[in-house]
Design an enzyme around this catalytic site. Structure first.
Site, PDB file in Angstrom:
ATOM      1  N   ASP A  88      -6.907   4.494  -4.854  1.00 17.23           N
ATOM      2  CA  ASP A  88      -7.558   4.362  -3.542  1.00 17.23           C
ATOM      3  C   ASP A  88      -8.193   5.729  -3.297  1.00 17.23           C
ATOM      4  O   ASP A  88      -8.373   6.502  -4.251  1.00 17.23           O
ATOM      5  CB  ASP A  88      -6.542   4.001  -2.446  1.00 17.23           C
ATOM      6  CG  ASP A  88      -7.220   3.618  -1.122  1.00 17.23           C
ATOM      7  OD1 ASP A  88      -7.887   2.573  -1.078  1.00 17.23           O
ATOM      8  OD2 ASP A  88      -7.126   4.382  -0.142  1.00 17.23           O
ATOM      9  N   LYS A 119       0.865  -1.190   0.000  1.00 13.42           N
ATOM     10  CA  LYS A 119       0.000   0.000   0.000  1.00 13.42           C
ATOM     11  C   LYS A 119       0.892   1.227   0.000  1.00 13.42           C
ATOM     12  O   LYS A 119       2.041   1.161   0.450  1.00 13.42           O
ATOM     13  CB  LYS A 119      -0.890  -0.002   1.256  1.00 13.42           C
ATOM     14  CG  LYS A 119      -2.092   0.906   1.158  1.00 13.42           C
ATOM     15  CD  LYS A 119      -3.255   0.260   0.403  1.00 13.42           C
ATOM     16  CE  LYS A 119      -4.370   1.241   0.154  1.00 13.42           C
ATOM     17  NZ  LYS A 119      -5.541   0.619  -0.466  1.00 13.42           N
TER      18      LYS A 119
HETATM   19  P1  NDP Z   1     -12.944   7.972  -3.114  1.00 13.70           P
HETATM   20  O1  NDP Z   1     -11.895   8.969  -2.834  1.00 13.70           O
HETATM   21  O2  NDP Z   1     -13.435   7.805  -4.506  1.00 13.70           O
HETATM   22  O3  NDP Z   1     -14.205   8.235  -2.185  1.00 13.70           O
HETATM   23  C1  NDP Z   1     -14.119   8.256  -0.796  1.00 13.70           C
HETATM   24  C2  NDP Z   1     -15.431   8.744  -0.242  1.00 13.70           C
HETATM   25  O4  NDP Z   1     -15.376   8.677   1.173  1.00 13.70           O
HETATM   26  C3  NDP Z   1     -15.714  10.184  -0.600  1.00 13.70           C
HETATM   27  O5  NDP Z   1     -17.097  10.376  -0.663  1.00 13.70           O
HETATM   28  C4  NDP Z   1     -15.115  10.938   0.588  1.00 13.70           C
HETATM   29  O6  NDP Z   1     -15.683  12.206   0.801  1.00 13.70           O
HETATM   30  C5  NDP Z   1     -15.438  10.009   1.734  1.00 13.70           C
HETATM   31  N1  NDP Z   1     -14.412  10.145   2.774  1.00 13.70           N
HETATM   32  C6  NDP Z   1     -13.069   9.998   2.647  1.00 13.70           C
HETATM   33  N2  NDP Z   1     -12.453  10.232   3.805  1.00 13.70           N
HETATM   34  C7  NDP Z   1     -13.418  10.532   4.686  1.00 13.70           C
HETATM   35  C8  NDP Z   1     -13.412  10.866   6.058  1.00 13.70           C
HETATM   36  N3  NDP Z   1     -12.273  10.925   6.752  1.00 13.70           N
HETATM   37  N4  NDP Z   1     -14.618  11.090   6.647  1.00 13.70           N
HETATM   38  C9  NDP Z   1     -15.782  11.013   5.943  1.00 13.70           C
HETATM   39  N5  NDP Z   1     -15.835  10.701   4.646  1.00 13.70           N
HETATM   40  C10 NDP Z   1     -14.684  10.471   4.027  1.00 13.70           C
HETATM   41  O7  NDP Z   1     -12.381   6.588  -2.539  1.00 13.70           O
HETATM   42  P2  NDP Z   1     -12.872   5.110  -2.852  1.00 13.70           P
HETATM   43  O8  NDP Z   1     -14.339   5.101  -3.082  1.00 13.70           O
HETATM   44  O9  NDP Z   1     -11.964   4.551  -3.867  1.00 13.70           O
HETATM   45  O10 NDP Z   1     -12.511   4.388  -1.486  1.00 13.70           O
HETATM   46  C11 NDP Z   1     -13.435   4.290  -0.396  1.00 13.70           C
HETATM   47  C12 NDP Z   1     -12.985   3.200   0.548  1.00 13.70           C
HETATM   48  O11 NDP Z   1     -12.934   1.953  -0.153  1.00 13.70           O
HETATM   49  C13 NDP Z   1     -11.590   3.366   1.166  1.00 13.70           C
HETATM   50  O12 NDP Z   1     -11.597   2.781   2.454  1.00 13.70           O
HETATM   51  C14 NDP Z   1     -10.725   2.528   0.245  1.00 13.70           C
HETATM   52  O13 NDP Z   1      -9.535   2.104   0.892  1.00 13.70           O
HETATM   53  C15 NDP Z   1     -11.658   1.371  -0.018  1.00 13.70           C
HETATM   54  N6  NDP Z   1     -11.356   0.584  -1.214  1.00 13.70           N
HETATM   55  C16 NDP Z   1     -11.327   1.162  -2.447  1.00 13.70           C
HETATM   56  C17 NDP Z   1     -11.086   0.384  -3.547  1.00 13.70           C
HETATM   57  C18 NDP Z   1     -11.148   0.943  -4.940  1.00 13.70           C
HETATM   58  O14 NDP Z   1     -11.054   0.148  -5.886  1.00 13.70           O
HETATM   59  N7  NDP Z   1     -11.324   2.222  -5.126  1.00 13.70           N
HETATM   60  C19 NDP Z   1     -10.770  -1.050  -3.431  1.00 13.70           C
HETATM   61  C20 NDP Z   1     -10.910  -1.570  -2.091  1.00 13.70           C
HETATM   62  C21 NDP Z   1     -11.157  -0.755  -1.033  1.00 13.70           C
HETATM   63  P3  NDP Z   1     -14.946  13.495   0.221  1.00 13.70           P
HETATM   64  O15 NDP Z   1     -15.170  13.458  -1.258  1.00 13.70           O
HETATM   65  O16 NDP Z   1     -15.630  14.640   0.879  1.00 13.70           O
HETATM   66  O17 NDP Z   1     -13.516  13.348   0.616  1.00 13.70           O
END
Ligand code: NDP
Length: 444
Positions: A166, A126
């Site tokens: 991510d 990571k």
């Molecule tokens: P994105 O950046 O596309 O989206 C993240 C979302 O979560 C956004 O809506 C963001 O809001 C919100 N968010 C992020 N940090 C916080 C916080 N501290 N408090 C509240 N809301 C928060 O990321 P992903 O959708 O790619 O990833 C989401 C999760 O899934 C993570 O845990 C990631 O590790 C996991 N994941 C992702 C994969 C992938 O293929 N993308 C694969 C496996 C796991 P805002 O826009 O306001 O920041």
């Protein structure tokens, strides 16, 4: 003291300032007790747990870049190459101000078992940076990505370490990083996944984590004599995972009524309009207030709160530790049947235990969001054979992988007398393959 407790004490002492990493190690090792206890002498002699909780290698580096006002900014970059027992390191790059070494280590540690669960030959890693792409111009994001890759390119490669997206790292960032890698190393190779379709990306990779989450959720429901049709889901997040989870849930006949970002959340009793959400988040990169402004049925609330909405299924898809004990109590009181994690470690340990004790079917992120990395591995395969598969081909492989994961974790839990505990099942199923490979490769 048991071997697990001995190692846990040691890990706590060595990594005292890294709470997320400790939380992840504790959760995994605790649930592995039945396997470790059965092999205690052998594992202790081989120091297997000491080795598996220590990254093989970790890099921390300076990332200087110039902003639009001509000022030099400095961020910190990280890459943790945690475990390569079953394949090249594989795991995403997180760009978020909260990123520090402990968070990257927790994610890299979890990635080892998740990648193993996919059944594909990928090790765990990571990386990321405390850079925040939010509010930056495209040029600033490019300047950061190029500087980040200028250092990272020394440590990665198609057969050694293959990063991906991510939080904060989407197609735009991967594109800038790929361009810089190619320029410095002079290699056109599958060194990153999540690439654009015109330069080696895989169809269905964008959708994979969200779709995979729904494939495993559907299989779980089926196994309990239920279907997705007519179910109400609450979802947190409004990013890549959340958007495609909502889209697939709707295709399956369920209705998702919430989503959230880091400032607030939406309750839309008529069901989230995915096209509108995509326009706001993927194109305009705007806040959720715009969703409420454009959709009369939607209410916008500041802060957090999606878990108070009654549902059959909860899908946390935002970030770590976003579903607390109080939220778990609310979900149980509202009759929630299943919680499946799209994000990594979104549910705290106490909340997980409460849900499990109260009969909620709970699948942790390691299994439930493995569709993203599985499809990344399919992208690596396509890059190696210099071919592109159709959307349907990739999607059907993804579905098979997720259905297999469900049955593997279910079987592992049953084998060790923990029927219905999919967290234990996932950790055991993921661990067994890695442990066997590590032992076979000797002390390394
Ligand atoms: P994105 O950046 O596309 O989206 C993240 C979302 O979560 C956004 O809506 C963001 O809001 C919100 N968010 C992020 N940090 C916080 C916080 N501290 N408090 C509240 N809301 C928060 O990321 P992903 O959708 O790619 O990833 C989401 C999760 O899934 C993570 O845990 C990631 O590790 C996991 N994941 C992702 C994969 C992938 O293929 N993308 C694969 C496996 C796991 P805002 O826009 O306001 O920041």
């Amino acid at each position: 003291m048991s071997y697990v407790d001995e190692v846990l004490a040691r890990v706590k002492e060595k990594n005292a300032a890294e709470p997320e990493f400790l939380q992840a190690v504790e959760e995994v090792l605790d649930s592995l007790r039945p396997v470790i206890d059965a092999n205690e002498e052998k594992y202790r002699k081989e120091a297997l747990l000491e080795r598996i909780t220590e990254p093989e290698r970790q890099f921390k580096f300076r990332v200087p870049w110039v902003d639009d006002n001509g000022n030099v900014q400095v961020n910190t970059g990280y890459r943790v190459q945690f475990n390569s027992a079953i394949g090249p390191y594989k795991g995403g790059l997180r760009l978020h101000p909260s990123v520090n070494l402990g968070i990257i280590k927790f994610l890299g540690f979890e990635q080892i078992f998740k990648n193993s669960l996919t059944g594909l030959p990928i090790g765990g890693g990571k990386g990321g940076s405390d850079f925040d792409p939010k509010g930056k111009s495209d040029r600033e994001v490019m300047a950061f990505c190029q500087s980040f890759m200028t250092e990272l390119c020394k440590y990665i490669g198609a057969d050694t370490d293959v990063p991906a997206g991510d939080i904060g790292t989407g197609a735009r960032e991967i594109g800038y990083m790929f361009g810089q890698y190619k320029r410095i190393r002079g290699l056109y190779e599958g060194v990153l996944t999540g690439k654009g379709l015109t330069y080696g990306g895989s169809l269905a990779r964008t959708e994979a984590t969200g779709y995979g989450l729904l494939y495993i959720t559907e299989e779980l429901m089926k196994d309990h004599g239920e279907s997705m049709e007519g179910k109400t889901c609450v979802v947190s997040g409004a990013g890549n995972v959340a958007i495609y989870a909502i889209q697939k849930a709707h295709q399956m006949g369920a209705k998702c009524v919430t989503c959230s970002d880091s400032t607030g959340w939406i309750y839309d009793p008529e069901g989230i309009d995915v096209e509108l959400l995509k326009e706001i988040k993927e194109v305009k990169r705007a806040r959720l207030t715009e969703y409420a402004a454009a959709r009369p049925s939607a209410q916008y609330h500041e802060g957090r709160g999606v878990w108070q909405i009654p549902c059959d299924i909860a899908l946390p898809c935002a970030t770590q530790n976003e579903l607390h004990l109080d939220d778990a109590k609310q979900l149980v009181a509202n009759g929630c049947k299943a919680v499946c994690e799209g994000a990594n470690m979104p549910t705290t340990i106490e909340a997980t235990e409460y849900l499990q004790e109260n009969g909620v079917w709970f699948i942790g992120g390691k299994a439930a969001n493995a569709g993203g990395v599985a499809t990344s591995a399919l992208e690596m395969s396509q890059n190696s054979e210099r071919l592109s598969w159709t959307f349907e081909e990739v999607d059907s492989k993804l579905k098979d992988i997720m259905v297999n994961i469900y049955h593997n974790i279910d079987d592992a839990a049953k084998r060790y007398g923990h029927e219905g505990n999919y967290v234990v099942g996932a950790n055991i199923a993921g661990f067994e393959k890695v442990a066997e490979a590590m032992l076979a490769q000797g002390v390394c």
